[in-house]
Design an enzyme around this catalytic site. Structure first.
Site: not given
Ligand SMILES: *Cc1c(COP(=O)(O)O)cnc(C)c1O
Length: 354
Positions: A100, A167, A191
């Site tokens: 990511w 993030d 998540k």
């Molecule tokens: C799943 C995830 C993403 C991507 O998320 P989307 O909503 O599918 O774009 C980005 N960063 C992390 C840490 C993730 O676990």
């Protein structure tokens, strides 16, 4: 039978949230209309959006601290670009801790110079880099707090005057942090907060006017903040379910209460991985994630039996990501200690067979 859902995302949500959400699809709170057929400008939905935004800030301890909580679309993946659009004037730094982070770097490079301040790529991201110097001429430093795929998690964030962007898709609301250290936090809902379809962005008001470039409306934090996340039609269902989950968390005692449970779950599985010779952990011990436990089976002849036992017990979603292999048990907020116990019991049974 309801399964034990260890899926990495979209993921487990509290059962009572599912029940309430499904009822609202048929009829929202006795108003004679479904949640998904009312106007997003109706007083019912405006109240839901306001509640979701204020619950998010309240749980993070950022109420009246000069932050906006936004519920946007396009996933965390859009934030990779949007963060840079709004904050990158000359040069930004990224800590590369996995898939990511790499994707975030790729998008930001479209708009400016990116320096990789530290990386754990040379060891397939099985640890979190530490002790690096943060150059002080950066517009911001970007971090990924929890590496969903590799099962590592940042425990100590760098101390720096450079604005921090994080993030937090896979560990927001799971542990106590001083969230006021961050200028920008983003997290895809699916998540640890709700269904796919909305992304929580927590942005410090100070940074809403940072760059000289023109920003398209849909990519502008300022536009979304001024319009209270209602610049365009918001994803009403995803926002509603997120609100219910945040309310569930608040009723439970907030982040402090869930952190205690999350640590119990993580300790349970990691002590089994450590003590049981049939399994070996992937991530460096001090960097192990409380959300995603990654591990391998050391004796391949037991793999079939392990998979079969897991299936029988209703365990779902523990196959590792293809870039790591092995197994990954994701234990987000709504996962019970009992469910982790079911998995750990199977792991310890296997040791007796081995
Ligand atoms: C799943 C995830 C993403 C991507 O998320 P989307 O909503 O599918 O774009 C980005 N960063 C992390 C840490 C993730 O676990």
């Amino acid at each position: 039978m309801k399964k034990h859902n260890f899926s990495a995302g979209p993921c487990i949500l509290p059962q009572e949230v599912m029940k309430k959400a499904s009822e609202a699809v048929v009829e929202l709170d006795g108003i004679g209309l479904s949640l998904i057929e009312i106007s997003h400008r109706s007083k019912e939905f405006v109240a839901i959006m306001e509640n979701a935004r204020s619950l998010a800030l309240e749980l993070l301890g950022l109420e009246n601290q000069g932050y906006h909580a936004l519920f946007l679309q396009g996933g965390a993946s859009t934030q990779f670009l949007m963060a840079a659009y709004n904050l990158l004037e000359n040069k930004a730094g990224y800590i590369n801790t996995g898939t990511w982070s790499l994707k975030a770097i790729k998008e930001a490079r479209i708009l400016g110079e990116i320096v990789e301040v530290a990386s754990s790529q040379e060891q397939n991201f099985n640890y979190i880099p530490k002790g690096y110097q943060v150059p002080n001429d950066l517009d911001y430093l970007h971090l990924t707090s929890n590496n969903t795929i590799f099962g590592t998690q940042i425990k100590d964030f760098p101390i720096t005057d450079v604005p921090l962007v994080c993030d937090m898709s896979s560990d927001i609301f799971s542990r106590q942090l001083d969230f006021s250290k961050f200028d920008l936090i983003y997290a895809g809902a699916q998540k640890n907060m709700g269904p796919a379809g909305t992304t929580l962005v927590v942005v410090k008001d100070e940074i809403l006017d940072r760059v000289s470039r023109k920003i398209p409306s849909m990519l502008s934090y300022k536009v979304h903040a001024e319009k209270d996340s209602m610049f365009n039609t918001p994803p009403v269902f995803a926002v509603y379910v997120s609100m219910l989950t945040l309310q569930w968390l608040k009723d439970l005692g907030g982040i402090a209460a869930i952190e205690e449970i999350n640590e119990k779950k993580a300790n349970l599985i990691y002590s089994e991985i450590e003590l049981n010779p049939v399994f070996s952990g992937f991530a460096a011990k001090e960097d192990r994630s409380t959300m995603n436990a990654t591990f391998n089976i050391t004796d391949d002849t037991l793999k079939e039996l392990f998979d079969e036992k897991c299936k029988e017990a209703g365990i779902n979603g523990i196959n590792g990501h293809r870039s790591v292999g092995g197994y990954r048990a994701s234990m987000y907020n709504a996962m019970s200690l009992e469910s982790v116990g079911v998995l750990v019991d199977i792991m310890s049974e296997l040791e007796k067979k081995g």
